[in-house]
Design a protein around this motif. Structure first.
Motif, PDB file in Angstrom:
ATOM      1  N   LEU A   1      41.846  54.162  30.234  1.00  0.00           N
ATOM      2  CA  LEU A   1      42.512  53.323  30.881  1.00  0.00           C
ATOM      3  C   LEU A   1      43.067  53.959  32.120  1.00  0.00           C
ATOM      4  CD1 LEU A   1      44.328  51.202  28.202  1.00  0.00           C
ATOM      5  CD2 LEU A   1      42.370  50.469  29.518  1.00  0.00           C
ATOM      6  N   LYS A   2      42.692  55.023  32.538  1.00  0.00           N
ATOM      7  CA  LYS A   2      43.124  55.712  33.813  1.00  0.00           C
ATOM      8  C   LYS A   2      42.892  54.807  35.039  1.00  0.00           C
ATOM      9  CE  LYS A   2      43.131  60.564  32.774  1.00  0.00           C
ATOM     10  NZ  LYS A   2      42.787  61.730  33.269  1.00  0.00           N
ATOM     11  N   GLY A   3      43.686  54.516  35.875  1.00  0.00           N
ATOM     12  CA  GLY A   3      43.686  53.852  36.870  1.00  0.00           C
ATOM     13  C   GLY A   3      43.577  52.321  36.669  1.00  0.00           C
ATOM     14  N   ALA A   4      43.960  51.876  35.559  1.00  0.00           N
ATOM     15  CA  ALA A   4      43.920  50.413  35.142  1.00  0.00           C
ATOM     16  C   ALA A   4      44.707  49.561  36.033  1.00  0.00           C
ATOM     17  CB  ALA A   4      44.484  50.151  33.786  1.00  0.00           C
ATOM     18  N   THR A   5      46.046  50.395  36.218  1.00  0.00           N
ATOM     19  CA  THR A   5      47.126  49.408  37.175  1.00  0.00           C
ATOM     20  C   THR A   5      46.503  49.585  38.706  1.00  0.00           C
ATOM     21  OG1 THR A   5      48.857  50.180  35.886  1.00  0.00           O
ATOM     22  CG2 THR A   5      49.315  49.473  38.103  1.00  0.00           C
ATOM     23  N   CYS A   6      45.929  50.466  39.101  1.00  0.00           N
ATOM     24  CA  CYS A   6      45.375  50.714  40.596  1.00  0.00           C
ATOM     25  C   CYS A   6      44.389  49.774  40.490  1.00  0.00           C
ATOM     26  CB  CYS A   6      44.918  51.909  40.674  1.00  0.00           C
ATOM     27  SG  CYS A   6      46.266  53.019  41.204  1.00  0.00           S
ATOM     28  N   ARG A   7      43.248  49.412  39.571  1.00  0.00           N
ATOM     29  CA  ARG A   7      42.288  48.753  39.800  1.00  0.00           C
ATOM     30  C   ARG A   7      42.671  47.283  39.409  1.00  0.00           C
ATOM     31  NH1 ARG A   7      36.870  47.998  39.475  1.00  0.00           N
ATOM     32  NH2 ARG A   7      35.902  46.469  37.992  1.00  0.00           N
ATOM     33  N   ALA A   8      43.739  46.955  38.794  1.00  0.00           N
ATOM     34  CA  ALA A   8      44.202  45.395  38.932  1.00  0.00           C
ATOM     35  C   ALA A   8      44.960  45.217  40.348  1.00  0.00           C
ATOM     36  CB  ALA A   8      45.248  45.244  37.569  1.00  0.00           C
ATOM     37  N   LEU A   9      45.664  46.141  40.795  1.00  0.00           N
ATOM     38  CA  LEU A   9      46.100  45.844  42.273  1.00  0.00           C
ATOM     39  C   LEU A   9      45.120  45.978  43.427  1.00  0.00           C
ATOM     40  CD1 LEU A   9      49.439  48.338  41.752  1.00  0.00           C
ATOM     41  CD2 LEU A   9      49.348  45.521  41.884  1.00  0.00           C
ATOM     42  N   VAL A  10      43.837  46.406  43.158  1.00  0.00           N
ATOM     43  CA  VAL A  10      42.807  46.410  44.038  1.00  0.00           C
ATOM     44  C   VAL A  10      42.204  45.110  43.834  1.00  0.00           C
ATOM     45  CG1 VAL A  10      40.411  47.321  44.604  1.00  0.00           C
ATOM     46  CG2 VAL A  10      42.550  48.923  44.229  1.00  0.00           C
ATOM     47  N   ILE A  11      41.740  44.715  42.700  1.00  0.00           N
ATOM     48  CA  ILE A  11      40.776  43.674  42.463  1.00  0.00           C
ATOM     49  C   ILE A  11      41.642  42.376  42.713  1.00  0.00           C
ATOM     50  CG2 ILE A  11      39.337  42.545  40.879  1.00  0.00           C
ATOM     51  CD1 ILE A  11      38.080  45.113  41.799  1.00  0.00           C
ATOM     52  N   ALA A  12      42.815  42.277  42.293  1.00  0.00           N
ATOM     53  CA  ALA A  12      43.504  40.895  42.380  1.00  0.00           C
ATOM     54  C   ALA A  12      43.556  40.377  43.639  1.00  0.00           C
ATOM     55  CB  ALA A  12      44.888  41.380  41.534  1.00  0.00           C
ATOM     56  N   PRO A  13      44.170  41.233  44.747  1.00  0.00           N
ATOM     57  CA  PRO A  13      44.387  40.587  46.018  1.00  0.00           C
ATOM     58  C   PRO A  13      42.826  40.811  46.872  1.00  0.00           C
ATOM     59  CG  PRO A  13      45.190  42.899  45.825  1.00  0.00           C
ATOM     60  CD  PRO A  13      45.215  42.538  44.394  1.00  0.00           C
ATOM     61  N   LEU A  14      41.885  41.642  46.531  1.00  0.00           N
ATOM     62  CA  LEU A  14      40.786  41.726  46.838  1.00  0.00           C
ATOM     63  C   LEU A  14      39.979  40.242  46.713  1.00  0.00           C
ATOM     64  CD1 LEU A  14      38.183  42.966  48.326  1.00  0.00           C
ATOM     65  CD2 LEU A  14      37.710  43.949  45.963  1.00  0.00           C
TER      66      LEU A  14
END
Length: 328
Positions: A294-307
């Motif tokens: 789950l490393k980077g899960a928060t970052c990934r959500a913050l990337v994909i959601a607005p993207l």
């Protein structure tokens, strides 16, 4: 109700514009995600904000956009293929203006499969450029074990044979591409294609049906769903894209971690190299535990959601149709 034919050129333009705008907005967070996912031994960064702060301090503001040129170049065909393919598959699978859930999932599966031809080399090059700063920071980070034991300085290119494929300082996408093609042929650019497929197909199977159903809430569901989606206001497409993107992103984060590790050619001191998906999964589980997936899960959500929120909002503004109308 008569079906409205999907204009593939317009959809390709819409997807390309959507991808360019979205990536430009969220790329620094994507860089933090890649660096956090690749950390195995020396913890250079404590989290997303710490990673971004240290990147700006050591590499300048534009250091947060390392690899952006590759992404911006290839994200146009990637997003165009993904969004347009989903539209086309939905159109083909609809019958009398109705598309069942299994059809939505199948359309998403087709879209995720089609995009891999562009996504894999794009991610391959982007990851090397994004991770170069982490490796440089790791080499300069204090290591108590090395301080206690005298010996030669750590290698600038890591301990793996694959590390020699990447120039040790300020690698460029062109240099990496040339070296990969010279040493491994076209297959070098498609390293990790299986892991990319494993990530992108489930992502699209979750994302597109969820987005379509959120995007249609509160509106008339009669007629072809593609037409109804086109009538959605910008804010609804944006919110639906953000919500569906964050859910799908977190769901496939373990697969994204595996893909990132497999595609990283240059390893830091003491970091594992992997022979494939199964070997990577076993080594991560044994050495770092389940939480590593789950490393980077928060970052990934913050990337994909607005993207995807930005991408879907712009996609449904109909830029492509407007451009083609002016040219016609």
């Amino acid at each position: 109700m008569a079906e409205k034919k999907v204009s593939l050129p317009a959809k390709l333009i819409n997807g390309g514009v959507a991808g360019l705008v979205g990536v430009t907005c969220v790329f620094p967070i994507d860089l933090a995600k890649t660096r956090l996912q690749n950390q195995q031994g020396v913890q250079v960064y404590k989290g997303m904000l710490d990673c971004l702060a240290k990147t700006v301090r050591s590499e300048g503001y534009f250091g947060c956009y390392r690899g952006a040129a590759v992404n911006l170049t290839l994200v146009t065909p990637e997003k165009a293929i993904k969004l347009a393919a989903n539209d086309v598959f939905r159109q083909k699978l609809s019958k009398d203006g109705y598309l069942p859930l299994w059809g939505e999932v199948l359309a998403g599966c087709g879209a995720g499969t089609c995009q891999v031809v562009v996504t894999t080399p794009m991610e391959m090059l982007k990851i090397q450029l994004q991770d170069a700063g982490r490796l440089a920071a790791q080499r300069h980070a204090p290591n108590p074990a090395q301080a206690a034991a005298p010996g030669p300085a750590p290698s600038l290119v890591g301990s793996s044979p694959q590390a020699r494929l990447t120039p040790p300082r300020r690698p460029s996408a062109t240099a990496i591409t040339v070296e990969l093609l010279r040493t491994r042929g076209l297959a070098g650019l498609y390293r990790g294609a299986g892991a990319t497929l494993m990530r992108d197909v489930p992502f699209s199977m979750i994302y597109f049906p969820l987005f379509a159903n959120l995007n249609i809430l509160g509106r008339d569901k009669t007629g072809v769903q593609g037409d109804v989606q086109a009538q959605a206001p910008f804010w609804q497409s944006f919110v639906a894209g953000c919500t569906a993107g964050s859910v799908a992103a977190v769901a496939v984060t373990p697969l994204d971690v595996i893909k990132t590790r497999l595609q990283t050619l240059q390893k830091g001191e003491g970091e594992d190299t992997y022979r494939g998906i199964i070997d990577c999964t076993r080594r991560i589980m044994r050495r770092e535990g389940p939480a590593a997936f789950l490393k980077g899960a928060t970052c990934r959500a913050l990337v994909i959601a607005p993207l995807f929120g930005i991408a879907q909002g712009i996609y449904f503004l109909g830029v492509g149709e407007t451009v083609l109308g002016l040219l016609g």
